[in-house]
Enzyme design. Structure first.
Site, short mmCIF file in Angstrom:
data_model
loop_
_atom_site.label_atom_id
_atom_site.label_comp_id
_atom_site.label_asym_id
_atom_site.label_seq_id
_atom_site.Cartn_x
_atom_site.Cartn_y
_atom_site.Cartn_z
CG HIS A 195 -25.06 -15.20 -10.47
ND1 HIS A 195 -24.50 -14.65 -11.60
CD2 HIS A 195 -24.02 -15.47 -9.63
CE1 HIS A 195 -23.19 -14.60 -11.47
NE2 HIS A 195 -22.86 -15.08 -10.27
CG HIS B 20 -22.31 -14.80 -6.52
ND1 HIS B 20 -21.80 -15.93 -7.11
CD2 HIS B 20 -22.75 -15.18 -5.28
CE1 HIS B 20 -21.93 -16.96 -6.27
NE2 HIS B 20 -22.52 -16.53 -5.16
CG ASP C 213 -18.80 -11.03 -9.46
OD1 ASP C 213 -19.73 -11.54 -8.81
OD2 ASP C 213 -18.01 -11.70 -10.15
CG HIS C 214 -22.40 -11.48 -12.07
ND1 HIS C 214 -22.29 -11.85 -13.39
CD2 HIS C 214 -21.32 -12.01 -11.44
CE1 HIS C 214 -21.20 -12.59 -13.54
NE2 HIS C 214 -20.60 -12.71 -12.38
CG HIS D 11 -22.28 -19.84 -10.18
ND1 HIS D 11 -20.95 -20.24 -10.16
CD2 HIS D 11 -22.29 -18.57 -9.69
CE1 HIS D 11 -20.20 -19.26 -9.69
NE2 HIS D 11 -20.99 -18.23 -9.39
CG ASP E 149 -20.13 -16.04 -12.67
OD1 ASP E 149 -19.98 -15.34 -13.66
OD2 ASP E 149 -19.80 -15.67 -11.53
CG HIS F 110 -16.66 -14.25 -14.68
ND1 HIS F 110 -16.17 -15.12 -13.75
CD2 HIS F 110 -17.47 -13.42 -14.01
CE1 HIS F 110 -16.67 -14.84 -12.55
NE2 HIS F 110 -17.48 -13.80 -12.69
#
Lengths: 302, 302
Positions: B60, B62, B64-65, B140, B210, B268
Protein backbone atom coordinates in the site's frame (compact mmCIF):
# COMPACT_ATOMS: atom_id res chain seq x y z
CA UNK A 1 26.87 29.86 13.11
CA UNK A 2 27.35 26.12 13.07
CA UNK A 3 27.02 23.31 10.56
CA UNK A 4 26.25 19.62 10.98
CA UNK A 5 26.89 17.45 7.96
CA UNK A 6 24.38 14.60 7.92
CA UNK A 7 25.63 13.13 4.67
CA UNK A 8 28.16 14.17 2.03
CA UNK A 9 28.75 11.22 -0.27
CA UNK A 10 27.76 11.04 -3.93
CA UNK A 11 25.18 8.77 -5.54
CA UNK A 12 23.54 6.04 -3.44
CA UNK A 13 23.22 5.63 0.32
CA UNK A 14 25.46 2.84 1.58
CA UNK A 15 25.99 1.05 4.86
CA UNK A 16 28.40 3.65 6.22
CA UNK A 17 27.91 6.68 3.94
CA UNK A 18 24.94 8.94 3.45
CA UNK A 19 23.78 11.10 0.55
CA UNK A 20 23.76 14.88 0.81
CA UNK A 21 22.10 16.66 3.69
CA UNK A 22 23.26 19.23 6.20
CA UNK A 23 21.87 21.44 8.92
CA UNK A 24 23.06 25.05 9.15
CA UNK A 25 22.25 27.00 12.28
CA UNK A 26 22.50 30.78 12.13
CA UNK A 27 21.37 32.80 15.13
CA UNK A 28 19.01 30.11 16.35
CA UNK A 29 17.49 29.40 12.97
CA UNK A 30 17.91 25.84 11.68
CA UNK A 31 18.09 25.46 7.91
CA UNK A 32 18.11 22.01 6.32
CA UNK A 33 20.01 21.91 3.04
CA UNK A 34 19.21 18.95 0.76
CA UNK A 35 17.59 15.80 2.04
CA UNK A 36 18.89 12.51 0.59
CA UNK A 37 17.34 9.18 1.53
CA UNK A 38 17.83 8.45 5.24
CA UNK A 39 18.13 12.09 6.30
CA UNK A 40 15.53 11.68 9.04
CA UNK A 41 17.57 8.87 10.58
CA UNK A 42 20.71 11.01 10.33
CA UNK A 43 18.87 13.86 12.07
CA UNK A 44 18.09 11.47 14.92
CA UNK A 45 21.62 10.07 15.11
CA UNK A 46 23.06 13.59 15.25
CA UNK A 47 20.49 14.65 17.88
CA UNK A 48 19.18 17.59 15.85
CA UNK A 49 15.97 19.05 17.19
CA UNK A 50 13.62 18.07 14.34
CA UNK A 51 10.85 20.46 15.20
CA UNK A 52 13.07 23.54 14.93
CA UNK A 53 13.59 23.06 11.20
CA UNK A 54 11.18 25.40 9.43
CA UNK A 55 12.97 25.83 6.10
CA UNK A 56 14.33 23.16 3.76
CA UNK A 57 16.40 24.06 0.71
CA UNK A 58 16.71 21.50 -2.09
CA UNK A 59 19.47 22.11 -4.62
CA UNK A 60 18.23 19.87 -7.40
CA UNK A 61 16.05 16.89 -8.18
CA UNK A 62 18.64 14.14 -8.31
CA UNK A 63 17.69 11.42 -5.86
CA UNK A 64 20.74 11.68 -3.61
CA UNK A 65 19.65 15.23 -2.76
CA UNK A 66 15.92 14.87 -2.13
CA UNK A 67 14.64 11.28 -1.83
CA UNK A 68 14.49 11.67 1.95
CA UNK A 69 12.22 14.73 1.79
CA UNK A 70 8.88 12.93 1.54
CA UNK A 71 9.78 10.73 4.52
CA UNK A 72 10.78 13.72 6.63
CA UNK A 73 7.59 15.61 5.74
CA UNK A 74 5.54 12.53 6.72
CA UNK A 75 7.45 12.02 9.96
CA UNK A 76 6.92 15.67 10.94
CA UNK A 77 3.22 14.88 10.67
CA UNK A 78 3.47 11.73 12.80
CA UNK A 79 5.32 13.79 15.40
CA UNK A 80 2.36 16.21 15.51
CA UNK A 81 4.31 19.19 14.22
CA UNK A 82 2.44 22.49 14.36
CA UNK A 83 4.90 24.99 12.86
CA UNK A 84 4.73 25.83 9.19
CA UNK A 85 7.34 24.22 6.97
CA UNK A 86 8.58 25.81 3.75
CA UNK A 87 10.41 23.86 1.07
CA UNK A 88 12.51 25.77 -1.48
CA UNK A 89 13.47 23.78 -4.57
CA UNK A 90 13.24 23.39 -8.32
CA UNK A 91 9.88 23.53 -10.05
CA UNK A 92 8.32 20.09 -9.84
CA UNK A 93 9.16 19.40 -6.22
CA UNK A 94 5.68 20.43 -5.11
CA UNK A 95 4.03 18.03 -7.55
CA UNK A 96 6.23 15.14 -6.35
CA UNK A 97 5.41 15.70 -2.70
CA UNK A 98 1.73 16.52 -3.18
CA UNK A 99 1.13 13.43 -5.32
CA UNK A 100 2.59 11.12 -2.69
CA UNK A 101 0.71 12.77 0.18
CA UNK A 102 -2.51 12.59 -1.82
CA UNK A 103 -2.12 8.91 -2.71
CA UNK A 104 -1.26 7.99 0.87
CA UNK A 105 -4.18 10.07 2.07
CA UNK A 106 -1.91 11.80 4.57
CA UNK A 107 -1.80 15.55 3.95
CA UNK A 108 -0.03 17.01 7.00
CA UNK A 109 -1.97 18.96 9.60
CA UNK A 110 0.80 21.60 9.76
CA UNK A 111 1.21 24.29 7.11
CA UNK A 112 3.32 22.95 4.25
CA UNK A 113 4.47 25.53 1.70
CA UNK A 114 6.58 25.37 -1.41
CA UNK A 115 8.71 28.04 -3.06
CA UNK A 116 9.51 26.67 -6.49
CA UNK A 117 12.64 27.96 -8.20
CA UNK A 118 13.23 28.29 -11.92
CA UNK A 119 15.35 31.42 -12.35
CA UNK A 120 18.88 31.12 -13.68
CA UNK A 121 19.78 34.42 -12.02
CA UNK A 122 20.64 34.67 -8.32
CA UNK A 123 17.66 35.75 -6.23
CA UNK A 124 16.77 36.33 -2.61
CA UNK A 125 14.45 33.51 -1.56
CA UNK A 126 14.35 34.00 2.21
CA UNK A 127 14.84 37.02 4.43
CA UNK A 128 14.04 37.93 7.98
CA UNK A 129 15.63 40.31 10.47
CA UNK A 130 18.64 38.07 11.05
CA UNK A 131 19.35 36.03 7.93
CA UNK A 132 19.08 36.32 4.16
CA UNK A 133 19.28 33.40 1.72
CA UNK A 134 20.16 33.80 -1.96
CA UNK A 135 20.34 31.23 -4.73
CA UNK A 136 23.60 30.47 -6.48
CA UNK A 137 22.75 29.17 -9.97
CA UNK A 138 25.01 26.16 -10.62
CA UNK A 139 25.91 24.15 -13.71
CA UNK A 140 24.83 20.54 -13.51
CA UNK A 141 22.93 17.99 -15.60
CA UNK A 142 19.58 19.25 -14.29
CA UNK A 143 18.46 22.67 -13.01
CA UNK A 144 20.46 23.24 -9.81
CA UNK A 145 20.96 26.00 -7.25
CA UNK A 146 23.50 26.45 -4.51
CA UNK A 147 22.45 28.58 -1.55
CA UNK A 148 24.20 31.54 0.04
CA UNK A 149 23.33 32.17 3.69
CA UNK A 150 24.11 35.69 4.86
CA UNK A 151 23.88 36.65 8.48
CA UNK A 152 22.72 40.24 8.80
CA UNK A 153 24.89 42.77 10.62
CA UNK A 154 24.11 42.86 14.32
CA UNK A 155 23.50 46.21 16.06
CA UNK A 156 26.56 48.20 17.15
CA UNK A 157 27.98 47.50 20.62
CA UNK A 158 27.59 50.22 23.23
CA UNK A 159 30.85 51.81 24.49
CA UNK A 160 29.71 51.92 28.11
CA UNK A 161 32.56 54.12 29.32
CA UNK A 162 31.94 56.74 26.63
CA UNK A 163 28.23 56.79 27.24
CA UNK A 164 28.76 57.26 30.98
CA UNK A 165 31.33 60.01 30.38
CA UNK A 166 28.72 62.02 28.46
CA UNK A 167 26.00 61.09 31.00
CA UNK A 168 23.71 59.92 28.22
CA UNK A 169 20.41 58.53 29.47
CA UNK A 170 19.33 54.92 28.93
CA UNK A 171 16.41 55.82 26.67
CA UNK A 172 18.87 56.82 23.94
CA UNK A 173 20.82 53.54 24.02
CA UNK A 174 18.82 51.74 21.31
CA UNK A 175 19.22 54.71 18.97
CA UNK A 176 22.96 54.66 19.61
CA UNK A 177 23.15 50.90 18.94
CA UNK A 178 21.27 51.55 15.71
CA UNK A 179 24.07 53.92 14.64
CA UNK A 180 22.68 57.37 15.42
CA UNK A 181 24.74 60.33 16.60
CA UNK A 182 23.67 62.01 19.85
CA UNK A 183 23.11 65.76 20.45
CA UNK A 184 23.78 66.68 24.09
CA UNK A 185 21.75 69.29 25.97
CA UNK A 186 24.58 71.81 25.50
CA UNK A 187 24.28 71.43 21.75
CA UNK A 188 27.40 69.36 21.20
CA UNK A 189 27.00 66.45 18.75
CA UNK A 190 28.74 63.21 19.73
CA UNK A 191 29.33 61.07 16.64
CA UNK A 192 28.16 57.49 16.89
CA UNK A 193 31.69 56.16 16.34
CA UNK A 194 32.69 57.71 19.66
CA UNK A 195 29.88 55.90 21.50
CA UNK A 196 29.99 52.42 19.99
CA UNK A 197 32.20 49.60 18.83
CA UNK A 198 31.78 47.74 15.56
CA UNK A 199 29.55 44.68 15.89
CA UNK A 200 31.07 41.27 15.14
CA UNK A 201 31.36 40.77 11.41
CA UNK A 202 28.33 38.90 10.03
CA UNK A 203 29.02 35.35 8.90
CA UNK A 204 28.28 33.90 5.50
CA UNK A 205 28.07 30.34 4.19
CA UNK A 206 27.80 29.18 0.59
CA UNK A 207 26.61 25.68 -0.31
CA UNK A 208 27.57 24.65 -3.85
CA UNK A 209 26.59 21.10 -4.79
CA UNK A 210 26.24 19.64 -7.40
CA UNK A 211 28.11 21.62 -10.02
CA UNK A 212 30.87 21.51 -12.55
CA UNK A 213 33.61 24.13 -12.32
CA UNK A 214 32.00 27.45 -13.16
CA UNK A 215 33.37 30.94 -12.58
CA UNK A 216 29.94 32.47 -13.05
CA UNK A 217 29.36 31.89 -9.33
CA UNK A 218 32.40 33.95 -8.27
CA UNK A 219 30.66 37.36 -8.07
CA UNK A 220 27.85 35.82 -5.99
CA UNK A 221 30.03 34.08 -3.43
CA UNK A 222 32.88 36.62 -3.35
CA UNK A 223 34.33 37.05 0.19
CA UNK A 224 32.03 34.41 1.64
CA UNK A 225 33.48 33.11 4.91
CA UNK A 226 32.79 29.43 4.40
CA UNK A 227 32.37 27.67 1.08
CA UNK A 228 31.08 24.12 0.92
CA UNK A 229 31.92 22.98 -2.59
CA UNK A 230 31.40 19.57 -4.11
CA UNK A 231 34.33 17.44 -5.18
CA UNK A 232 33.01 14.25 -6.64
CA UNK A 233 36.32 13.40 -8.25
CA UNK A 234 40.07 13.94 -8.10
CA UNK A 235 41.99 15.72 -10.84
CA UNK A 236 42.91 12.32 -12.33
CA UNK A 237 39.21 11.96 -13.28
CA UNK A 238 38.83 15.52 -14.58
CA UNK A 239 37.40 14.35 -17.90
CA UNK A 240 34.78 12.28 -16.08
CA UNK A 241 34.01 15.26 -13.85
CA UNK A 242 33.36 17.40 -16.91
CA UNK A 243 31.27 14.73 -18.61
CA UNK A 244 29.07 14.20 -15.54
CA UNK A 245 29.10 17.92 -14.70
CA UNK A 246 30.82 17.51 -11.34
CA UNK A 247 34.00 19.05 -9.91
CA UNK A 248 37.43 17.89 -8.86
CA UNK A 249 39.05 18.82 -5.53
CA UNK A 250 41.44 21.12 -7.36
CA UNK A 251 38.57 22.91 -9.08
CA UNK A 252 36.74 23.37 -5.78
CA UNK A 253 39.90 24.88 -4.33
CA UNK A 254 40.28 27.23 -7.30
CA UNK A 255 36.75 28.52 -6.73
CA UNK A 256 37.48 29.09 -3.02
CA UNK A 257 40.67 30.93 -3.89
CA UNK A 258 39.25 33.09 -6.66
CA UNK A 259 36.19 33.97 -4.57
CA UNK A 260 38.46 34.96 -1.66
CA UNK A 261 36.71 32.67 0.80
CA UNK A 262 38.19 32.11 4.25
CA UNK A 263 37.56 28.37 4.46
CA UNK A 264 36.65 25.55 2.09
CA UNK A 265 34.72 22.47 3.17
CA UNK A 266 34.78 19.57 0.74
CA UNK A 267 32.03 17.00 0.19
CA UNK A 268 30.00 14.94 -2.27
CA UNK A 269 32.76 12.40 -2.61
CA UNK A 270 32.61 9.54 -5.04
CA UNK A 271 33.11 6.30 -3.10
CA UNK A 272 35.60 5.02 -5.68
CA UNK A 273 38.63 6.33 -3.77
CA UNK A 274 40.41 4.64 -0.87
CA UNK A 275 40.40 7.69 1.39
CA UNK A 276 38.75 11.09 1.38
CA UNK A 277 42.08 12.54 2.55
CA UNK A 278 43.13 12.45 -1.09
CA UNK A 279 40.59 15.20 -1.81
CA UNK A 280 42.01 17.39 0.95
CA UNK A 281 45.60 16.85 -0.17
CA UNK A 282 44.73 17.85 -3.72
CA UNK A 283 42.73 20.92 -2.71
CA UNK A 284 45.39 22.15 -0.29
CA UNK A 285 47.86 22.55 -3.15
CA UNK A 286 45.66 25.44 -4.28
CA UNK A 287 43.81 26.59 -1.14
CA UNK A 288 45.40 25.95 2.25
CA UNK A 289 42.41 26.30 4.57
CA UNK A 290 40.58 23.27 3.22
CA UNK A 291 38.78 20.89 5.58
CA UNK A 292 37.00 17.62 4.91
CA UNK A 293 33.28 17.38 5.36
CA UNK A 294 32.17 13.97 6.60
CA UNK A 295 28.96 12.37 7.81
CA UNK A 296 28.40 13.51 11.37
CA UNK A 297 31.07 16.24 11.22
CA UNK A 298 30.20 19.52 12.94
CA UNK A 299 31.74 22.95 12.46
CA UNK A 300 31.27 26.04 14.58
CA UNK A 301 32.26 29.61 13.78
CA UNK A 302 32.26 32.40 16.38
CA UNK B 1 12.18 -21.15 0.74
CA UNK B 2 13.81 -18.53 2.92
CA UNK B 3 12.94 -15.08 4.21
CA UNK B 4 15.10 -12.14 5.23
CA UNK B 5 13.36 -9.38 7.12
CA UNK B 6 15.00 -6.06 6.27
CA UNK B 7 12.64 -4.01 8.39
CA UNK B 8 9.50 -4.70 10.39
CA UNK B 9 8.74 -1.66 12.54
CA UNK B 10 5.76 0.65 12.12
CA UNK B 11 5.75 4.30 11.10
CA UNK B 12 9.09 6.10 10.71
CA UNK B 13 12.62 4.79 10.25
CA UNK B 14 14.69 5.28 13.40
CA UNK B 15 18.31 4.83 14.36
CA UNK B 16 17.97 1.13 15.09
CA UNK B 17 14.64 0.15 13.50
CA UNK B 18 13.59 0.05 9.89
CA UNK B 19 10.22 0.32 8.16
CA UNK B 20 8.72 -2.65 6.33
CA UNK B 21 10.65 -4.58 3.73
CA UNK B 22 11.52 -8.23 3.29
CA UNK B 23 13.09 -10.54 0.74
CA UNK B 24 11.47 -13.91 0.07
CA UNK B 25 13.45 -16.47 -1.88
CA UNK B 26 11.55 -19.36 -3.42
CA UNK B 27 13.42 -21.76 -5.67
CA UNK B 28 16.06 -19.22 -6.62
CA UNK B 29 13.62 -16.40 -7.26
CA UNK B 30 14.06 -13.31 -5.07
CA UNK B 31 10.90 -11.34 -4.35
CA UNK B 32 11.08 -8.01 -2.54
CA UNK B 33 7.97 -7.27 -0.48
CA UNK B 34 7.46 -3.61 0.45
CA UNK B 35 10.25 -1.08 0.36
CA UNK B 36 10.32 1.47 3.19
CA UNK B 37 12.90 4.26 3.30
CA UNK B 38 16.40 2.85 3.69
CA UNK B 39 15.62 -0.53 2.13
CA UNK B 40 18.57 -0.32 -0.24
CA UNK B 41 20.93 0.13 2.71
CA UNK B 42 19.29 -2.80 4.49
CA UNK B 43 19.76 -4.92 1.35
CA UNK B 44 23.47 -4.09 1.49
CA UNK B 45 23.77 -4.74 5.22
CA UNK B 46 22.08 -8.13 4.80
CA UNK B 47 24.25 -8.97 1.79
CA UNK B 48 21.31 -9.65 -0.51
CA UNK B 49 22.27 -9.91 -4.17
CA UNK B 50 20.56 -6.74 -5.47
CA UNK B 51 20.61 -7.66 -9.09
CA UNK B 52 18.66 -10.89 -8.58
CA UNK B 53 15.52 -9.02 -7.50
CA UNK B 54 13.25 -8.84 -10.53
CA UNK B 55 9.87 -8.42 -8.83
CA UNK B 56 8.85 -5.94 -6.15
CA UNK B 57 5.46 -6.14 -4.43
CA UNK B 58 4.13 -3.03 -2.67
CA UNK B 59 1.24 -3.59 -0.26
CA UNK B 60 0.00 0.00 0.00
CA UNK B 61 1.01 3.60 -0.44
CA UNK B 62 1.80 4.56 3.14
CA UNK B 63 5.33 5.89 3.32
CA UNK B 64 6.74 3.24 5.64
CA UNK B 65 6.01 0.66 2.94
CA UNK B 66 7.27 2.34 -0.24
CA UNK B 67 9.36 5.52 0.29
CA UNK B 68 12.52 3.51 -0.41
CA UNK B 69 11.30 2.32 -3.81
CA UNK B 70 12.37 5.32 -5.88
CA UNK B 71 15.88 5.16 -4.37
CA UNK B 72 16.21 1.47 -5.10
CA UNK B 73 15.01 1.93 -8.70
CA UNK B 74 17.59 4.72 -9.16
CA UNK B 75 20.39 2.71 -7.57
CA UNK B 76 19.64 -0.25 -9.85
CA UNK B 77 20.29 2.16 -12.69
CA UNK B 78 23.58 3.42 -11.22
CA UNK B 79 24.65 -0.20 -10.83
CA UNK B 80 24.05 -0.73 -14.56
CA UNK B 81 21.28 -3.25 -14.12
CA UNK B 82 20.16 -4.95 -17.33
CA UNK B 83 17.34 -7.26 -16.21
CA UNK B 84 13.76 -6.09 -16.37
CA UNK B 85 12.17 -5.03 -13.09
CA UNK B 86 8.45 -5.30 -12.42
CA UNK B 87 6.73 -3.40 -9.62
CA UNK B 88 3.31 -4.61 -8.41
CA UNK B 89 1.39 -2.09 -6.32
CA UNK B 90 -1.71 0.07 -5.94
CA UNK B 91 -2.80 2.32 -8.77
CA UNK B 92 -0.80 5.54 -8.55
CA UNK B 93 2.56 3.96 -7.87
CA UNK B 94 3.55 4.26 -11.50
CA UNK B 95 2.76 7.98 -11.58
CA UNK B 96 4.83 8.59 -8.41
CA UNK B 97 7.88 6.82 -9.77
CA UNK B 98 7.61 8.12 -13.34
CA UNK B 99 7.25 11.73 -12.18
CA UNK B 100 10.41 11.56 -10.09
CA UNK B 101 12.42 9.84 -12.81
CA UNK B 102 11.21 12.40 -15.34
CA UNK B 103 12.08 15.41 -13.18
CA UNK B 104 15.52 14.01 -12.36
CA UNK B 105 16.01 13.21 -16.01
CA UNK B 106 17.10 9.70 -15.11
CA UNK B 107 14.82 7.12 -16.71
CA UNK B 108 16.57 3.77 -16.18
CA UNK B 109 18.22 1.97 -19.04
CA UNK B 110 16.76 -1.35 -17.88
CA UNK B 111 13.15 -2.32 -18.50
CA UNK B 112 10.94 -0.95 -15.73
CA UNK B 113 7.37 -2.22 -15.68
CA UNK B 114 4.41 -1.61 -13.43
CA UNK B 115 1.43 -3.82 -12.65
CA UNK B 116 -1.06 -1.56 -10.95
CA UNK B 117 -3.60 -3.16 -8.64
CA UNK B 118 -7.10 -1.94 -7.87
CA UNK B 119 -9.21 -5.08 -7.44
CA UNK B 120 -10.74 -5.84 -4.07
CA UNK B 121 -10.94 -9.51 -5.00
CA UNK B 122 -7.93 -11.85 -4.76
CA UNK B 123 -6.18 -12.27 -8.10
CA UNK B 124 -3.12 -14.02 -9.52
CA UNK B 125 -0.59 -11.30 -10.35
CA UNK B 126 2.50 -13.39 -11.05
CA UNK B 127 3.00 -16.93 -12.26
CA UNK B 128 5.83 -18.91 -13.76
CA UNK B 129 6.69 -22.61 -13.75
CA UNK B 130 7.81 -22.57 -10.12
CA UNK B 131 5.88 -19.91 -8.22
CA UNK B 132 2.48 -18.23 -8.19
CA UNK B 133 1.65 -14.98 -6.39
CA UNK B 134 -1.88 -13.95 -5.43
CA UNK B 135 -3.14 -10.80 -3.79
CA UNK B 136 -4.81 -10.92 -0.37
CA UNK B 137 -7.14 -7.90 -0.15
CA UNK B 138 -6.66 -6.36 3.31
CA UNK B 139 -8.58 -3.81 5.37
CA UNK B 140 -6.59 -0.67 6.09
CA UNK B 141 -6.98 3.11 5.84
CA UNK B 142 -5.92 3.07 2.18
CA UNK B 143 -6.21 0.40 -0.53
CA UNK B 144 -3.95 -2.44 0.62
CA UNK B 145 -3.05 -5.94 -0.51
CA UNK B 146 -1.20 -8.71 1.21
CA UNK B 147 0.55 -11.26 -1.01
CA UNK B 148 0.33 -15.04 -1.03
CA UNK B 149 3.37 -16.83 -2.48
CA UNK B 150 2.68 -20.41 -3.56
CA UNK B 151 5.45 -22.72 -4.58
CA UNK B 152 4.30 -25.06 -7.32
CA UNK B 153 4.48 -28.80 -6.80
CA UNK B 154 7.83 -30.20 -7.86
CA UNK B 155 8.03 -33.23 -10.12
CA UNK B 156 7.73 -36.67 -8.48
CA UNK B 157 10.90 -38.34 -7.23
CA UNK B 158 12.08 -41.42 -9.08
CA UNK B 159 12.06 -44.70 -7.10
CA UNK B 160 15.38 -45.87 -8.46
CA UNK B 161 15.10 -49.40 -7.12
CA UNK B 162 11.66 -49.91 -8.68
CA UNK B 163 12.76 -48.52 -12.02
CA UNK B 164 15.79 -50.82 -12.09
CA UNK B 165 13.65 -53.80 -11.11
CA UNK B 166 11.48 -53.28 -14.19
CA UNK B 167 14.54 -52.46 -16.34
CA UNK B 168 12.93 -49.24 -17.55
CA UNK B 169 15.12 -47.23 -19.89
CA UNK B 170 16.37 -43.74 -19.06
CA UNK B 171 14.42 -42.07 -21.84
CA UNK B 172 11.18 -42.71 -19.91
CA UNK B 173 12.40 -41.16 -16.65
CA UNK B 174 11.05 -37.66 -17.30
CA UNK B 175 7.60 -39.04 -18.16
CA UNK B 176 7.66 -41.02 -14.92
CA UNK B 177 8.67 -37.93 -12.91
CA UNK B 178 5.78 -36.10 -14.57
CA UNK B 179 3.39 -38.72 -13.15
CA UNK B 180 2.80 -41.04 -16.08
CA UNK B 181 2.27 -44.81 -15.82
CA UNK B 182 4.56 -47.05 -17.86
CA UNK B 183 3.57 -49.91 -20.17
CA UNK B 184 6.31 -52.53 -20.34
CA UNK B 185 7.13 -54.44 -23.52
CA UNK B 186 5.20 -57.46 -22.21
CA UNK B 187 2.07 -55.31 -21.95
CA UNK B 188 2.03 -54.97 -18.18
CA UNK B 189 1.17 -51.48 -16.93
CA UNK B 190 3.21 -50.26 -13.95
CA UNK B 191 1.30 -47.53 -12.14
CA UNK B 192 3.26 -44.35 -11.48
CA UNK B 193 2.83 -44.72 -7.72
CA UNK B 194 4.97 -47.88 -7.87
CA UNK B 195 7.79 -46.04 -9.63
CA UNK B 196 7.93 -42.74 -7.75
CA UNK B 197 7.78 -41.12 -4.37
CA UNK B 198 5.74 -38.04 -3.55
CA UNK B 199 7.68 -34.80 -4.09
CA UNK B 200 8.27 -32.58 -1.06
CA UNK B 201 5.13 -30.62 -0.25
CA UNK B 202 5.17 -27.18 -1.90
CA UNK B 203 5.69 -24.28 0.49
CA UNK B 204 3.47 -21.27 0.87
CA UNK B 205 3.98 -17.88 2.49
CA UNK B 206 1.40 -15.17 3.18
CA UNK B 207 2.38 -11.56 3.87
CA UNK B 208 -0.40 -9.58 5.57
CA UNK B 209 0.54 -6.00 6.48
CA UNK B 210 -1.01 -3.53 7.10
CA UNK B 211 -4.48 -4.64 8.11
CA UNK B 212 -7.04 -4.64 10.84
CA UNK B 213 -8.44 -7.98 11.98
CA UNK B 214 -10.47 -9.35 9.09
CA UNK B 215 -11.75 -12.89 8.61
CA UNK B 216 -12.38 -12.24 4.93
CA UNK B 217 -8.77 -13.28 4.31
CA UNK B 218 -9.21 -16.74 5.89
CA UNK B 219 -10.35 -18.60 2.74
CA UNK B 220 -7.42 -17.12 0.79
CA UNK B 221 -4.69 -18.02 3.25
CA UNK B 222 -6.18 -21.28 4.54
CA UNK B 223 -3.50 -23.93 5.25
CA UNK B 224 -0.68 -21.57 4.31
CA UNK B 225 2.58 -22.79 5.86
CA UNK B 226 3.91 -19.44 7.04
CA UNK B 227 1.86 -16.39 7.84
CA UNK B 228 3.54 -13.02 8.40
CA UNK B 229 0.86 -10.90 10.03
CA UNK B 230 1.18 -7.37 11.34
CA UNK B 231 0.80 -6.62 15.01
CA UNK B 232 1.16 -2.92 15.50
CA UNK B 233 -0.33 -3.03 18.99
CA UNK B 234 -0.99 -5.24 21.99
CA UNK B 235 -4.47 -6.18 23.11
CA UNK B 236 -4.35 -3.34 25.68
CA UNK B 237 -4.48 -0.92 22.71
CA UNK B 238 -7.20 -2.82 20.84
CA UNK B 239 -9.38 0.27 20.49
CA UNK B 240 -6.48 2.19 18.97
CA UNK B 241 -5.77 -0.75 16.66
CA UNK B 242 -9.34 -0.65 15.42
CA UNK B 243 -9.31 3.13 15.00
CA UNK B 244 -6.05 3.11 12.99
CA UNK B 245 -7.04 -0.12 11.21
CA UNK B 246 -4.15 -2.15 12.55
CA UNK B 247 -4.05 -5.47 14.47
CA UNK B 248 -3.07 -6.66 17.91
CA UNK B 249 -0.82 -9.65 18.54
CA UNK B 250 -3.81 -11.64 19.76
CA UNK B 251 -5.74 -10.85 16.58
CA UNK B 252 -2.78 -11.89 14.40
CA UNK B 253 -2.66 -15.18 16.31
CA UNK B 254 -6.40 -15.72 15.85
CA UNK B 255 -6.00 -15.36 12.10
CA UNK B 256 -3.11 -17.85 12.09
CA UNK B 257 -5.16 -20.32 14.12
CA UNK B 258 -8.37 -19.99 12.13
CA UNK B 259 -6.51 -20.22 8.81
CA UNK B 260 -4.76 -23.39 10.05
CA UNK B 261 -1.28 -22.01 9.34
CA UNK B 262 1.79 -23.89 10.54
CA UNK B 263 3.78 -20.87 11.73
CA UNK B 264 3.11 -17.23 12.49
CA UNK B 265 5.75 -14.51 12.13
CA UNK B 266 4.95 -11.21 13.81
CA UNK B 267 6.03 -7.75 12.66
CA UNK B 268 5.11 -4.10 12.09
CA UNK B 269 5.58 -3.30 15.75
CA UNK B 270 4.78 0.08 17.21
CA UNK B 271 7.90 1.38 18.96
CA UNK B 272 5.88 2.40 22.01
CA UNK B 273 6.51 -0.87 23.85
CA UNK B 274 9.58 -1.78 25.91
CA UNK B 275 10.17 -5.13 24.24
CA UNK B 276 8.84 -6.93 21.19
CA UNK B 277 8.74 -10.12 23.30
CA UNK B 278 5.42 -8.81 24.65
CA UNK B 279 3.89 -9.39 21.21
CA UNK B 280 5.10 -12.98 21.14
CA UNK B 281 3.85 -13.69 24.66
CA UNK B 282 0.40 -12.38 23.79
CA UNK B 283 0.17 -14.27 20.49
CA UNK B 284 1.35 -17.54 22.00
CA UNK B 285 -1.69 -17.63 24.28
CA UNK B 286 -3.70 -18.28 21.09
CA UNK B 287 -1.21 -19.77 18.62
CA UNK B 288 1.84 -21.61 19.96
CA UNK B 289 4.13 -21.60 16.93
CA UNK B 290 4.60 -17.82 16.89
CA UNK B 291 8.01 -16.32 16.19
CA UNK B 292 9.18 -12.72 16.22
CA UNK B 293 10.21 -11.03 13.03
CA UNK B 294 13.02 -8.53 13.53
CA UNK B 295 15.28 -6.43 11.33
CA UNK B 296 17.96 -8.70 9.94
CA UNK B 297 16.18 -11.92 11.01
CA UNK B 298 16.31 -14.79 8.54
CA UNK B 299 14.11 -17.87 8.32
CA UNK B 300 14.62 -20.97 6.23
CA UNK B 301 12.14 -23.73 5.51
CA UNK B 302 13.14 -27.06 3.95
Amino acid sequence: MNLTILGCYAATPRTFTNPTSQVLEIRNRLFLIDCGEGTQVQLRKNKIKFSAINHIFISHLHGDHFYGLIGLISTFNLLNRNNDLTVYGPTGIQEIIRLQLKLSNSWPQYGLHFVELSSTEPEVIFEDEKVMVKTIPLKHRVYTNGFLFLEKTKERKLNVAAVQEHAIEKCYFQNIKNGKDITLEDGRVIPNAALTFDPPAPKSYAFCSDTMYTETILPIIENTDILYHETTFLESEEALAEKTMHSTAKQAAMIAKKANCKQLILGHYSTRYDSIKLFQEEAKTIFENTVLGDDGATFEWQ
